[in-house]
Motif scaffolding. Structure first.
Motif, PDB file in Angstrom:
ATOM      1  N   GLN A 111      14.573   6.406   1.683  1.00 52.62           N
ATOM      2  CA  GLN A 111      13.445   7.037   2.364  1.00 52.62           C
ATOM      3  C   GLN A 111      13.902   7.773   3.615  1.00 52.62           C
ATOM      4  OE1 GLN A 111       9.810   4.049   0.975  1.00 52.62           O
ATOM      5  NE2 GLN A 111      10.613   3.931   3.037  1.00 52.62           N
ATOM      6  N   VAL A 112      14.795   7.154   4.390  1.00 47.60           N
ATOM      7  CA  VAL A 112      15.312   7.823   5.590  1.00 47.60           C
ATOM      8  C   VAL A 112      16.070   9.084   5.206  1.00 47.60           C
ATOM      9  CG1 VAL A 112      16.895   7.618   7.532  1.00 47.60           C
ATOM     10  CG2 VAL A 112      15.384   5.707   6.943  1.00 47.60           C
ATOM     11  N   PHE A 148       9.511   6.664  10.308  1.00 50.14           N
ATOM     12  CA  PHE A 148      10.674   5.777  10.420  1.00 50.14           C
ATOM     13  C   PHE A 148      10.267   4.401  10.976  1.00 50.14           C
ATOM     14  CE2 PHE A 148      12.392  10.110  10.943  1.00 50.14           C
ATOM     15  CZ  PHE A 148      13.253  10.141   9.859  1.00 50.14           C
ATOM     16  N   ASN A 149       9.095   3.935  10.574  1.00 51.18           N
ATOM     17  CA  ASN A 149       8.651   2.613  10.998  1.00 51.18           C
ATOM     18  C   ASN A 149       9.229   1.531  10.099  1.00 51.18           C
ATOM     19  OD1 ASN A 149       7.144   3.735  13.026  1.00 51.18           O
ATOM     20  ND2 ASN A 149       5.228   3.725  11.881  1.00 51.18           N
ATOM     21  N   THR A 150       9.448   0.376  10.698  1.00 51.29           N
ATOM     22  CA  THR A 150       9.884  -0.782   9.910  1.00 51.29           C
ATOM     23  C   THR A 150       8.658  -1.430   9.279  1.00 51.29           C
ATOM     24  OG1 THR A 150      11.705  -1.178  11.431  1.00 51.29           O
ATOM     25  CG2 THR A 150      11.101  -2.994   9.963  1.00 51.29           C
ATOM     26  N   PRO A 151       8.675  -1.660   7.972  1.00 54.15           N
ATOM     27  CA  PRO A 151       7.499  -2.263   7.320  1.00 54.15           C
ATOM     28  C   PRO A 151       7.179  -3.638   7.897  1.00 54.15           C
ATOM     29  CG  PRO A 151       9.030  -1.391   5.698  1.00 54.15           C
ATOM     30  CD  PRO A 151       9.754  -1.366   7.011  1.00 54.15           C
ATOM     31  N   SER A 155       0.848  -1.193   0.000  1.00 56.29           N
ATOM     32  CA  SER A 155       0.000   0.000   0.000  1.00 56.29           C
ATOM     33  C   SER A 155       0.885   1.245   0.000  1.00 56.29           C
ATOM     34  CB  SER A 155      -0.915  -0.007   1.226  1.00 56.29           C
ATOM     35  OG  SER A 155      -1.548   1.240   1.381  1.00 56.29           O
ATOM     36  N   ILE A 156       0.649   2.139  -0.943  1.00 59.56           N
ATOM     37  CA  ILE A 156       1.445   3.364  -1.030  1.00 59.56           C
ATOM     38  C   ILE A 156       1.229   4.235   0.199  1.00 59.56           C
ATOM     39  CG2 ILE A 156       1.887   5.427  -2.388  1.00 59.56           C
ATOM     40  CD1 ILE A 156       2.815   2.862  -3.707  1.00 59.56           C
ATOM     41  N   LEU A 157       0.005   4.309   0.674  1.00 60.09           N
ATOM     42  CA  LEU A 157      -0.297   5.141   1.838  1.00 60.09           C
ATOM     43  C   LEU A 157       0.436   4.629   3.077  1.00 60.09           C
ATOM     44  CD1 LEU A 157      -1.888   7.453   3.117  1.00 60.09           C
ATOM     45  CD2 LEU A 157      -3.803   5.861   3.440  1.00 60.09           C
ATOM     46  N   ILE A 158       0.391   3.311   3.298  1.00 61.72           N
ATOM     47  CA  ILE A 158       1.083   2.730   4.460  1.00 61.72           C
ATOM     48  C   ILE A 158       2.587   2.919   4.318  1.00 61.72           C
ATOM     49  CG2 ILE A 158       1.493   0.628   5.750  1.00 61.72           C
ATOM     50  CD1 ILE A 158      -1.318   1.769   6.039  1.00 61.72           C
ATOM     51  N   THR A 159       3.093   2.751   3.105  1.00 57.91           N
ATOM     52  CA  THR A 159       4.531   2.941   2.869  1.00 57.91           C
ATOM     53  C   THR A 159       4.948   4.377   3.178  1.00 57.91           C
ATOM     54  OG1 THR A 159       4.487   1.253   1.138  1.00 57.91           O
ATOM     55  CG2 THR A 159       6.353   2.775   1.146  1.00 57.91           C
ATOM     56  N   PHE A 160       4.144   5.350   2.771  1.00 56.33           N
ATOM     57  CA  PHE A 160       4.479   6.756   3.016  1.00 56.33           C
ATOM     58  C   PHE A 160       4.419   7.079   4.510  1.00 56.33           C
ATOM     59  CE2 PHE A 160       3.386  11.302   3.168  1.00 56.33           C
ATOM     60  CZ  PHE A 160       4.472  11.816   2.454  1.00 56.33           C
TER      61      PHE A 160
END
Length: 850
Positions: A659-660, A637-640, A626-631
Motif C-alpha cells: 500500500q505504501v 499512511f495511517n497505522t491500522p 472496512s474497505i473504506l477505512i483501509t483505503f
C-alpha cells in the motif's frame, strides 16, 4: 480498426463537370448521399450566383404547392403518399411543372373567387329573406286598425314645438303618414337591416344617445347561424328595423349603421310588394344553391386530382431546388463550359461516387466524362460515422455531447452495451423492465407504420427515435431485476430459499424485534442465481445488506468503466502516433488509476473471498475490515487500529508495504503528467531552433503526426501554442484528472443511490396502495381491488417507469459523458453533412436553405 470504432477516412476531391452534364451528375450524387460540397463562392452574394433564377422559380413553384396543400387540407381531402421518391426531373421538365402549377392555381383561385362571390350573394339574399319575414310580423300588427304602439311612437316623435303650435297629427300606420301641409318634415320613415348579435347592445345605446331617444327600434334574432363568405366561419346575426322622422335623423341612423357594420336592405312598405319581393328572393336562393353545389363539386374534383400527385410534386420541386442550390456552390472555368467543385467524400466510396457520375453523364448525353481528383490538404476533414436504424440512436447520444474529432475513437459501439447496463443497475426491477422492454418491442415491431405517420409531437418523436435504446434498457433491467430478485418490490422463489431457521420457531414468531443471523442453516451451496428470496421478508438488516452490496458493485463498475476509458485513449495515441502523450500521459494516468482505485476494488474481492459468515476466526465476519477505512489509512499512511482478538491486522501478507509503495508510485505519477510533456516540447523546440510556425501543433512537433488519409499532420490551428499556454493547459488537465479520479469514483455511487430509491419507491407503492386492495374480501373487495389496482398501475407507470426511468437515463448519460468519455474523447470535430435528397425531403425545404 474498422469504421465501426472510428469515423470514416475522408478525402478532399476536386470535381470537373461539363455544364450540360452538371445537373444530371449532381442529381445522381443527391440520390447517393455521400458527398459534402464546399462553397467555392463564399464572397458572392446569394442573389448574384449563376443559378439564382432557377432557385427563384423553384421557390415560386413551392409557394403554389403550399397554396394547393392548404386548400386540400381545408377540405379534409387525404393526400396520396406512396412512400416512393421520384427521380429529380430534367431541367426541361421544369417548364411543364410550372405550367401545371400555374394552371391549377389560377383555376383554383378563380373557383374560390366565384364561390366567395356566390356565397356573399347567397348571404345577402338570406339576410333579406329573414328581414322580410321578421318585419312582416311588425307590420302585421298594424292591419285592421291603429296600433297603440304606433300612436305612442308618433306622439314621441312630435316635438314640443309642434305641440305648442297646436299641430295635431291623426292616427297613422307604421312607416307611413299622410302629407301635412304645415309640417312635412315630421313624416315618419324607417330602415331595416341585419347586424352581428354581439354588437346589438352597443348599437342600441349609440342610437339612443345620438338621436336623443327620438327613434323606435325593433329587433329579432335569426335562429340559424349564417356563414361568413370571407373565412367560412359561422356567425350569429339579428334583424332590426328603426323608425324615425326627418332627414337629419335618417342621416344619423345610416352613419351609425355604417359604423357598426350593419347591412341595410330595402324593405317595401306595401304588403303586396313585400310578398312579391320575398317570392323573388326565394327563387334566387334556390338557383344560387344549385350553382353553389356545382361550384363546390368542381372545386372538389380539382383538389382531389391535385391531392393524388401533390407529395410527388413536392419531392420533385425540392430536388430541383436542391440541385440548383448545390450548383451555386460551384465555380465556372474561364471557358464558361466547365463547372468546378470541391467536396469531401468517404475514401471507401470513391468508386461508388464515380459510378454515379458516369450514370449522370450518360443520362445527360454528354460525351465528356467527369473528372474526380483527390487533393492534398491540411484541413480537418468532417467526421462521418456510418449508422443504421439500430446504432443511429446511440450515435446521437454521443454526438449530443460533441461530434468526434476526425478519426477519433468512437464511443458509440461500446455505449450500446454499457449504457443500458448502467441504466439497469439503477432501474433493476423485473416488472418495470418488462413494461419498458414491451413498449420498446412494440415500437420496433410497428416501426414502418409508425414512421409513416409523421407527426410534430416532439416527445413521441424522441421516444420513437430511441426505441432500440428503450428496448435494451428494459431487457437489461429485467436481468438486473433477476439478480436483485426484485419484481414490483417482491421476490421470486424460483429455486427455493437455501436459508433455514436454526432457532426455536415459536420464539422467533413471537418476537418481532429479534434480529437473526444471515448465515442461518444453509443446505449445500447458496442460492444459485441472484438474491436469496429470504431477504424479502427480512426487516432491519435487509436495507443494510442491500446497501453494502449495491455500494460495492457501484464502485467496481465505476472503476472498471473509467479504466476502460483510459485504455481507449491508448488507441487514440497509437493511431495518431503521439508517442509523448502515450508515454507521459496514458501510462501515468493508468498507473495512478490502477494503484489506487483498482487496488480498492481488489480489496473488495479479497474481502468477499477470504471472510465468510462463520465464527471461525481469523476468517469470520467479525474480523473483516472496512474497505473504506483501509483505503483512507492507506492514502494517509495511517497505522491500522488493532483488530479484535484472534483477528489479523491485514488481509494478506505484505499489505502495508504494498500500500505504501502504491501510494508513492501514484503520487510520483502526478509530476510526470504535469511536467514531462511540456518540458519535452520545450527541449524539442530548442534543439530544432525554430520559431512558432503557423499551421503546426504541439502534437505534431512531438511526434503526434495525424494519420488523416489524404492529409498531413493534425493541422487546422491558426498558430502553434506558446510554451506558457502548454504549461497552463497541462496543469489544468493534470489537476482535472487527479481530482476527477476521486470525484468520478464517488460519482458512480449514484448507481447505488438510485437503485435503492427505486426499490424503496416500489415497496412504498405496494405497501400503501396495492396491499390495501388485496386485504379486502367479498364482492365489495373485488370492486375495491379493481379500483386500487388501476390506481397502483397508473402510479407505477407514471412514477416508477416514466419519471424514475427518465431520472436513471439522465444519470446514465452523465456517467458516459463526464466520467467515461472525458478520459479519451475530445469531441471537437464537425459532422459530415452530405448532399442527400433523403435528408432534404425529410427535413423539408429548410434543409435546402441551410
Amino acid at each position: 480498426m474498422g469504421s465501426l470504432f472510428r469515423s470514416e477516412e475522408m478525402a478532399l476531391c476536386q470535381l470537373f463537370l461539363q455544364s450540360e452534364a452538371a445537373y444530371a451528375c449532381v442529381s445522381e450524387l443527391g440520390e447517393l448521399g455521400l458527398v459534402q460540397f464546399r462553397d467555392l463562392n463564399p464572397d458572392v452574394n446569394a442573389f448574384q450566383r449563376k443559378f439564382v433564377n432557377e432557385v427563384r422559380r423553384c421557390d415560386e413553384m413551392e409557394r403554389k404547392l403550399r397554396y394547393l396543400e392548404k386548400e386540400i387540407k381545408k377540405d379534409g381531402i387525404p393526400m396520396l403518399d406512396t412512400g416512393e421518391s421520384p427521380e429529380a426531373p430534367q431541367p426541361r421538365e421544369m417548364i411543364d411543372l410550372e405550367a401545371t402549377f400555374e394552371k391549377l392555381e389560377n383555376e383554383l383561385r378563380e373557383v374560390n373567387q366565384n364561390a366567395e362571390a356566390l356565397k356573399r350573394n347567397f348571404l345577402e339574399l338570406t339576410e333579406l329573406k329573414h328581414i322580410l319575414r321578421k318585419t312582416q310580423v311588425f307590420f302585421d300588427e298594424q292591419e285592421g286598425g291603429v296600433n297603440q304602439t304606433t300612436e305612442s311612437m308618433t306622439r314621441a316623435l312630435i316635438t314640443d314645438e309642434a305641440r305648442t303650435a297646436g299641430a295635431s297629427m291623426g292616427p297613422v300606420q307604421l312607416g307611413y303618414m299622410e302629407k301635412s301641409n304645415e309640417r312635412e318634415d315630421y313624416l315618419p320613415c324607417f330602415v331595416a337591416g341585419v347586424i352581428l348579435r354581439e354588437r346589438l347592445p352597443a348599437f342600441e345605446r349609440m342610437l339612443w344617445r345620438a338621436c336623443r331617444g327620438n327613434v323606435f327600434l325593433r329587433q329579432a334574432m335569426i335562429e340559424t347561424p349564417l356563414e361568413d363568405p370571407t373565412n367560412g366561419d359561422q356567425v350569429h346575426k339579428s334583424v332590426f328595423i328603426i323608425f324615425f322622422q326627418g332627414d337629419q335623423l335618417k342621416t344619423r341612423v345610416k352613419k351609425i349603421c355604417e359604423g357598426f357594420r350593419a347591412t341595410l336592405y330595402p324593405c317595401p312598405e306595401a304588403p303586396a310588394d313585400r310578398r312579391e319581393m320575398a317570392m323573388g328572393v326565394m327563387t334566387r336562393i334556390e338557383d344560387l344553391n344549385t350553382v353553389l353545389g356545382q361550384t363546390q363539386d368542381h372545386r372538389h374534383r380539382v383538389l382531389v386530382a391535385a391531392a393524388k400527385n401533390l407529395k410527388n410534386w413536392f419531392v420533385k420541386v425540392r430536388k430541383i431546388k436542391a440541385i440548383y442550390h448545390t450548383l451555386n456552390l460551384f465555380n465556372l472555368d474561364v471557358t464558361q463550359k466547365c463547372l468546378i467543385a470541391e467536396c469531401w467524400v468517404p475514401l471507401l466510396d470513391i468508386e461508388t461516387i464515380q459510378l454515379a457520375l458516369r450514370r449522370g453523364t450518360e443520362r445527360s448525353g454528354s460525351s465528356v466524362p467527369p473528372i474526380l481528383n483527390r487533393m492534398q490538404t491540411f484541413e480537418n476533414p468532417p467526421t462521418y460515422n456510418r449508422t443504421n436504424k439500430f446504432t443511429k440512436a446511440f450515435q446521437a447520444l454521443i454526438d449530443a455531447y460533441g461530434v468526434a474529432s476526425y478519426r477519433e475513437m468512437n464511443p458509440a459501439p461500446y455505449t450500446i452495451i454499457t449504457f443500458p447496463f448502467l441504466f439497469a443497475v439503477m432501474f433493476g426491477d423485473l416488472g418495470h423492465g418488462a413494461i419498458m422492454a414491451l413498449f420498446g418491442l412494440w415500437m420496433i415491431r410497428k416501426e414502418k407504420g409508425l414512421a409513416a405517420q409523421k407527426t410534430d409531437n416532439e416527445i413521441w418523436n424522441i421516444f420513437f427515435g430511441g426505441r432500440y435504446i428503450i428496448f435494451l434498457m428494459g431487457v437489461f433491467s429485467m436481468y438486473t431485476g433477476l439478480i436483485y430478485n426484485d419484481i414490483f418490490s417482491k421476490s421470486l422463489n424460483i429455486f427455493g430459499s437455501h436459508w433455514h431457521l436454526s432457532y426455536n420457531k415459536s420464539t422467533v414468531m413471537d418476537n418481532k424485534f429479534l434480529q437473526l443471523s444471515p448465515k442461518g442453516d444453509y443446505e449445500g451451496a447458496p442460492y444459485p442465481f441472484g438474491m436469496d428470496p429470504i431477504w424479502q421478508v427480512a426487516g432491519a438488516n435487509k436495507i443494510i445488506f442491500h446497501n453494502a452490496y449495491k455500494m460495492k458493485i457501484s464502485i467496481i463498475f465505476g472503476v472498471v468503466h473509467m479504466i476502460f476509458g483510459v485504455v481507449m485513449s491508448w488507441h487514440n495515441h497509437t493511431y495518431f502516433r503521439n508517442r509523448i502523450s502515450l508515454m507521459y500521459e496514458f501510462i501515468p494516468q493508468l498507473i495512478f488509476l490502477l494503484l489506487l482505485f483498482f487496488y480498492m476494488v481488489l480489496l473488495m474481492f479479497i474481502k468477499w473471498i477470504k471472510f465468510a459468515a462463520t465464527n471461525d476466526k481469523p476468517y469470520s465476519e467479525a474480523c473483516a475490515p472496512s474497505i473504506l477505512i483501509t483505503f483512507i489509512d492507506m492514502v494517509l499512511f495511517n497505522t491500522p487500529k488493532p483488530p479484535p482478538e484472534k483477528c489479523e491486522t491485514y488481509m494478506f501478507f505484505g499489505q502495508h508495504f504494498i500500500q505504501v509503495l502504491f501510494v508513492l508510485v501514484a503520487v510520483g505519477c502526478i509530476p510526470v503528467m504535469l511536467l514531462a510533456k511540456p518540458l519535452l516540447i520545450m527541449q524539442a523546440r530548442k534543439q530544432a531552433n525554430v520559431q512558432p510556425i503557423a499551421g503546426a501543433t504541439s502534437d505534431a512537433e512531438t511526434g503526434g503526426v495525424s494519420n488523416g488519409g489524404s492529409h498531413g499532420g493534425g493541422g487546422g490551428h491558426e498558430e502553434e501554442e506558446e510554451l506558457s499556454e502548454i504549461f497552463i493547459h497541462q496543469s489544468i488537465h493534470t489537476i482535472e484528472y487527479v481530482l476527477g479520479s476521486v470525484s468520478h469514483t464517488a460519482s458512480y455511487l449514484r448507481l447505488w443511490a438510485l437503485s435503492l430509491a427505486h426499490a424503496q419507491l416500489a415497496e412504498v407503492l405496494w405497501t400503501m396502495v396495492l396491499s390495501i386492495g388485496l386485504k379486502q374480501e367479498g364482492p365489495v373487495g373485488g370492486i375495491v381491488l379493481t379500483c386500487v389496482f388501476a390506481f397502483w398501475a397508473i402510479l407505477t407507470v407514471g412514477i416508477l417507469v416514466l419519471m424514475e426511468g427518465l431520472s436513471a437515463f439522465l444519470h446514465t448519460l452523465r456517467l458516459h459523458w463526464v466520467e467515461f468519455q472525458s478520459k479519451f474523447y475530445k469531441g471537437q470535430g464537425y459532422a459530415f453533412q452530405p448532399f442527400s435528397f433523403d435528408a432534404i425531403i425529410e427535413n423539408g425545404s429548410a434543409a435546402v436553405e441551410e
